[in-house]
Design a protein around this motif. Structure first.
Motif, PDB file in Angstrom:
ATOM      1  N   ALA A   1       0.826  -1.205   0.000  1.00 14.75           N
ATOM      2  CA  ALA A   1       0.000   0.000   0.000  1.00 14.75           C
ATOM      3  C   ALA A   1       0.855   1.247   0.000  1.00 14.75           C
ATOM      4  CB  ALA A   1      -0.921  -0.005   1.224  1.00 14.75           C
ATOM      5  N   LEU A   2       0.325   2.283  -0.613  1.00 17.76           N
ATOM      6  CA  LEU A   2       0.961   3.595  -0.591  1.00 17.76           C
ATOM      7  C   LEU A   2       0.005   4.540   0.111  1.00 17.76           C
ATOM      8  CD1 LEU A   2       2.089   3.483  -4.268  1.00 17.76           C
ATOM      9  CD2 LEU A   2       3.654   3.894  -2.378  1.00 17.76           C
ATOM     10  N   ARG A   3       0.531   5.308   1.056  1.00 15.28           N
ATOM     11  CA  ARG A   3      -0.340   6.221   1.781  1.00 15.28           C
ATOM     12  C   ARG A   3       0.257   7.609   1.844  1.00 15.28           C
ATOM     13  NH1 ARG A   3      -1.399   1.355   4.568  1.00 15.28           N
ATOM     14  NH2 ARG A   3       0.606   1.552   5.636  1.00 15.28           N
ATOM     15  N   LEU A   4      -0.607   8.599   1.735  1.00 14.46           N
ATOM     16  CA  LEU A   4      -0.195   9.985   1.935  1.00 14.46           C
ATOM     17  C   LEU A   4      -0.908  10.477   3.179  1.00 14.46           C
ATOM     18  CD1 LEU A   4       1.041  12.712   1.180  1.00 14.46           C
ATOM     19  CD2 LEU A   4      -0.868  13.061  -0.393  1.00 14.46           C
ATOM     20  N   ASP A   5      -0.153  10.812   4.204  1.00 11.56           N
ATOM     21  CA  ASP A   5      -0.714  11.252   5.476  1.00 11.56           C
ATOM     22  C   ASP A   5      -1.778  10.280   5.968  1.00 11.56           C
ATOM     23  OD1 ASP A   5       0.939  13.487   5.524  1.00 11.56           O
ATOM     24  OD2 ASP A   5      -0.491  14.657   4.339  1.00 11.56           O
ATOM     25  N   GLY A   6      -1.503   9.002   5.828  1.00 10.05           N
ATOM     26  CA  GLY A   6      -2.394   7.986   6.349  1.00 10.05           C
ATOM     27  C   GLY A   6      -3.490   7.546   5.395  1.00 10.05           C
ATOM     28  N   LYS A   7      -3.755   8.352   4.343  1.00 12.03           N
ATOM     29  CA  LYS A   7      -4.826   7.991   3.395  1.00 12.03           C
ATOM     30  C   LYS A   7      -4.219   7.242   2.211  1.00 12.03           C
ATOM     31  CE  LYS A   7      -5.842  12.205   3.014  1.00 12.03           C
ATOM     32  NZ  LYS A   7      -6.234  13.505   2.495  1.00 12.03           N
ATOM     33  N   PRO A   8      -4.866   6.140   1.779  1.00 12.90           N
ATOM     34  CA  PRO A   8      -4.329   5.403   0.637  1.00 12.90           C
ATOM     35  C   PRO A   8      -4.323   6.266  -0.627  1.00 12.90           C
ATOM     36  CG  PRO A   8      -6.160   4.223   1.680  1.00 12.90           C
ATOM     37  CD  PRO A   8      -6.093   5.559   2.320  1.00 12.90           C
ATOM     38  N   ILE A   9      -3.264   6.096  -1.424  1.00 19.76           N
ATOM     39  CA  ILE A   9      -3.191   6.800  -2.704  1.00 19.76           C
ATOM     40  C   ILE A   9      -3.920   5.946  -3.739  1.00 19.76           C
ATOM     41  CG2 ILE A   9      -1.622   7.549  -4.546  1.00 19.76           C
ATOM     42  CD1 ILE A   9       0.442   8.119  -2.303  1.00 19.76           C
ATOM     43  N   THR A  10      -5.001   6.474  -4.307  1.00 19.72           N
ATOM     44  CA  THR A  10      -5.803   5.674  -5.239  1.00 19.72           C
ATOM     45  C   THR A  10      -5.699   6.169  -6.677  1.00 19.72           C
ATOM     46  OG1 THR A  10      -7.685   7.050  -4.659  1.00 19.72           O
ATOM     47  CG2 THR A  10      -7.504   4.935  -3.524  1.00 19.72           C
ATOM     48  N   GLY A  11      -5.118   7.343  -6.877  1.00 19.11           N
ATOM     49  CA  GLY A  11      -5.008   7.884  -8.231  1.00 19.11           C
ATOM     50  C   GLY A  11      -4.354   9.242  -8.163  1.00 19.11           C
ATOM     51  N   PRO A  12      -4.146   9.881  -9.313  1.00 23.34           N
ATOM     52  CA  PRO A  12      -3.516  11.199  -9.307  1.00 23.34           C
ATOM     53  C   PRO A  12      -4.354  12.199  -8.515  1.00 23.34           C
ATOM     54  CG  PRO A  12      -3.723  10.338 -11.546  1.00 23.34           C
ATOM     55  CD  PRO A  12      -4.502   9.432 -10.658  1.00 23.34           C
ATOM     56  N   SER A  13      -3.690  13.092  -7.813  1.00 23.82           N
ATOM     57  CA  SER A  13      -4.417  14.127  -7.082  1.00 23.82           C
ATOM     58  C   SER A  13      -3.538  15.365  -6.993  1.00 23.82           C
ATOM     59  CB  SER A  13      -4.783  13.642  -5.683  1.00 23.82           C
ATOM     60  OG  SER A  13      -3.869  14.127  -4.724  1.00 23.82           O
ATOM     61  N   PRO A  14      -4.151  16.534  -6.839  1.00 26.49           N
ATOM     62  CA  PRO A  14      -3.360  17.766  -6.748  1.00 26.49           C
ATOM     63  C   PRO A  14      -2.514  17.841  -5.475  1.00 26.49           C
ATOM     64  CG  PRO A  14      -5.715  18.221  -6.546  1.00 26.49           C
ATOM     65  CD  PRO A  14      -5.581  16.789  -6.902  1.00 26.49           C
ATOM     66  N   GLU A  15      -2.717  16.899  -4.539  1.00 21.97           N
ATOM     67  CA  GLU A  15      -1.859  16.899  -3.344  1.00 21.97           C
ATOM     68  C   GLU A  15      -0.459  16.402  -3.681  1.00 21.97           C
ATOM     69  OE1 GLU A  15      -3.984  14.653  -0.317  1.00 21.97           O
ATOM     70  OE2 GLU A  15      -4.651  16.606   0.427  1.00 21.97           O
ATOM     71  N   VAL A  16      -0.362  15.646  -4.771  1.00 24.80           N
ATOM     72  CA  VAL A  16       0.930  15.121  -5.206  1.00 24.80           C
ATOM     73  C   VAL A  16       1.262  15.741  -6.565  1.00 24.80           C
ATOM     74  CG1 VAL A  16       2.253  13.052  -5.742  1.00 24.80           C
ATOM     75  CG2 VAL A  16       0.474  12.962  -3.994  1.00 24.80           C
ATOM     76  N   GLY A  17       2.167  16.709  -6.553  1.00 22.67           N
ATOM     77  CA  GLY A  17       2.547  17.368  -7.802  1.00 22.67           C
ATOM     78  C   GLY A  17       3.629  16.584  -8.512  1.00 22.67           C
ATOM     79  N   VAL A  18       3.654  16.675  -9.825  1.00 21.94           N
ATOM     80  CA  VAL A  18       4.662  15.953 -10.596  1.00 21.94           C
ATOM     81  C   VAL A  18       5.337  16.908 -11.586  1.00 21.94           C
ATOM     82  CG1 VAL A  18       5.125  14.012 -12.132  1.00 21.94           C
ATOM     83  CG2 VAL A  18       3.304  13.831 -10.435  1.00 21.94           C
ATOM     84  N   ILE A  19       6.667  16.860 -11.623  1.00 21.28           N
ATOM     85  CA  ILE A  19       7.422  17.584 -12.651  1.00 21.28           C
ATOM     86  C   ILE A  19       8.009  16.529 -13.585  1.00 21.28           C
ATOM     87  CG2 ILE A  19       9.362  19.122 -13.108  1.00 21.28           C
ATOM     88  CD1 ILE A  19       7.530  20.675 -11.471  1.00 21.28           C
ATOM     89  N   PHE A  20       7.666  16.623 -14.849  1.00 22.53           N
ATOM     90  CA  PHE A  20       8.091  15.619 -15.816  1.00 22.53           C
ATOM     91  C   PHE A  20       9.379  16.054 -16.516  1.00 22.53           C
ATOM     92  CE2 PHE A  20       3.532  15.577 -15.348  1.00 22.53           C
ATOM     93  CZ  PHE A  20       3.219  14.235 -15.257  1.00 22.53           C
TER      94      PHE A  20
END
Lengths: 275, 265
Positions: B71-90
């Motif tokens: 499992a992957l969690r962000l602040d205790g919540k499972p990561i289920t898909g892309p979200s603006p809480e996780v920014g990405v620089i390509f």
């Protein structure tokens, strides 16, 4: 374009014609180069006419074609035929392109629609427009309906095909970027998927314009009482090759102008694709 | 629902994660069982040979790839898909060529439902932060590689993500531009305090930027070595002490076990 402003290496060793040609190629579609080509062909054509090798009734000279054009203009048939044909092409194109884009967006994005319709639509694509004319006449009669049908059907398939493929080539990173930037599905579609597919959609629309003319004339050649295609058919009955040539040249010019306009609009709308 | 404030700042838990892909020759393991925690506000570099799965791990945290196990969690919540809480620089910037620099930044701000005035002001401020205020109305294709990546950084930070994932962001830039981008990135990171995971194949870059360096093995990837760097920033390999140089040698040895380092250095 200011051709002379461009710095150019001196290449005096090249013959003058080659230099002119390469300069023209460098500056892109300048007006001068096509004119040279037209003048050349017109010159050859005049020579054939002057030589008297071929009978006028088979292969009329440029001046005969010109007077046939003036004749058709004076008696008003040319204007009426042009208005009729352009109107039919425009209506048919409008319907076909609109439905084609909409269907392409659907099959590109919705798996169910894609599964249900793509194989069928692909099967329809190789059927030539002219083969549809008998069916169209049975369904819609020899009035406007059958012309609209043949043109819009042909345009629809081409525009659908290109739109659909444009939707398949939306780069994955654009979608990923959109999703990490919190875009809703609707906004992702409207401001990412659509613009990313736009160059393909416009390529399809440009092809659609060319096919609108093709299929229109096919529809008018049989079962019509007005329009450029009908007038061509009529000229055959009276063996008026001068009129035929005139109408063919007019068709060519109209098609080329329509293509220029669509290309220009596409360049303005999809401005980021250049450079 | 109550939110524990100490836990809402971008803590990424990688819990027994395994990632597999279905290929033509059957299933391939891209990432071996991996557990790790990215603490809030830290800067971690992930370094490893190409194809080792470092981008795969990053893509999983971004929500682009679903792990086969764990499992992957962000602040205790499972990561289920892309979200603006996780920014990405390509690496390839992923700027939208049909938008100006300003409108690329505004794209991410739309979700907040700001007034148009406020949205433009915030986008301008973000561009100003990366030194591109004067180029706001240019299209990406009118900008250099470094400038494009600055717009991408502005676009991502403007959304205030808790976590920032960067996939070899400066890989396509020349050495000089890279150094400038390092300063810029550290400055903005310090201000916004996001948790950064930085994927790179450049050892020096990892040593200059990070609090933590994680070294990955050859494919199928797993984390094989961890270094905690406490040297003062801005760092330079020439003046930040011998320790960095020793770590550098060790990492190079891990990445290229077959080459004789004595010959290459």
């Amino acid at each position: 374009m200011a051709v002379t402003d461009l710095p150019r290496p001196p290449n005096a060793t090249l013959p003058r014609v080659a230099r002119v040609l390469s300069q023209g190629a460098r500056t892109g579609a300048t007006l001068g180069l096509p004119l040279i080509s037209f003048a050349f062909v017109l010159g050859l054509w005049s020579l054939v006419g002057l030589s008297g090798v071929v009978k006028e009734a088979i292969f009329p000279a440029p001046w005969s074609v010109w007077s046939a054009t003036v004749e058709m203009w004076r008696n008003g048939t040319l204007q009426t035929d042009l208005a009729k044909s352009l109107g039919r092409a425009a209506v048919g194109f409008g319907i076909g392109a609109t439905l084609g884009v909409m269907m392409g967006l659907l099959t590109g994005r919705v798996a169910v629609v894609r599964t249900l319709l793509n194989p069928f639509l692909n099967l329809l694509r190789p059927i030539p427009a002219i083969a549809l004319v008998p069916v169209a006449i049975v369904w819609f009669g020899i009035g406007e309906g059958s012309k609209y049908f043949v043109v819009s059907y042909t345009v629809f398939l081409t525009v659908w095909f290109n739109t659909h493929h444009g939707m398949q080539y939306v780069p994955e990173t654009y979608l990923r970027a959109a999703r990490t930037l919190g875009a809703s599905k609707l906004r992702e579609f409207a401001t990412v998927v659509l613009p990313a597919a736009a160059p393909h959609i416009f390529a399809g629309i440009r092809l659609g314009v060319a096919l609108a003319f093709l299929s229109l004339v096919a529809a008018e050649l049989s079962g019509a009482s007005s329009g450029i295609g009908f007038r061509l058919q009529e000229a055959r009955q009276y063996v008026r090759t001068d009129r035929m040539f005139s109408l063919l040249i007019i068709l060519g010019i109209l098609g080329a102008l329509a293509d220029l306009v669509v290309h220009w609009i596409g360049k303005k709308l999809v401005h980021w694709e250049q450079g | 629902m109550m939110t524990d404030t100490t836990q809402s700042r971008g803590r990424v838990e990688i819990d027994d994660v395994v990632i597999r892909f279905k290929g033509k020759q059957g299933t391939v393991t891209a990432l071996e069982r991996t557990s790790h925690v990215l603490e809030p506000g830290t800067f971690t570099s992930l370094i490893g040979p190409s194809g080792c799965g470092k981008s795969t791990l990053m893509n999983a945290i971004a929500g682009f790839v679903t792990p086969a196990e764990g499992a992957l969690r962000l602040d205790g919540k499972p990561i289920t898909g892309p979200s603006p809480e996780v920014g990405v620089i390509f690496q390839q910037y992923a700027l939208f060529p049909w938008f100006t620099a300003l409108n690329n930044v505004r794209f991410g701000l739309k979700q907040f439902g700001l007034s148009k005035r406020e949205e433009i002001d915030r986008a301008r401020a973000a561009l100003d932060e990366v030194g591109l205020a004067a180029h706001a109305d240019k299209y990406p294709q009118q900008l250099s590689g470094g400038m494009k990546q600055r717009v991408a950084i502005a676009r991502t930070f403007a959304v205030e993500p808790k976590v920032l994932l960067m996939d070899e962001p400066f890989g396509a830039l020349d050495a000089q531009t890279r150094l400038v981008m390092h300063d810029l990135l550290l400055g903005i990171w310090r201000k916004h305090k996001a948790t950064v995971l930085f994927v790179t194949h450049d050892v020096d870059e990892a040593l200059l930027l990070s609090d933590h360096v994680q070294v990955m093995s050859q494919a199928p990837g797993r984390l094989i070595r961890h270094y905690h760097l406490t040297q003062e920033r801005p760092r330079a390999l020439s003046r930040s002490g011998n320790e960095l140089l020793e770590i550098r040698d060790e990492i190079l040895g891990l990445l290229h076990p077959k080459t004789m380092l004595a010959d290459t250095l």
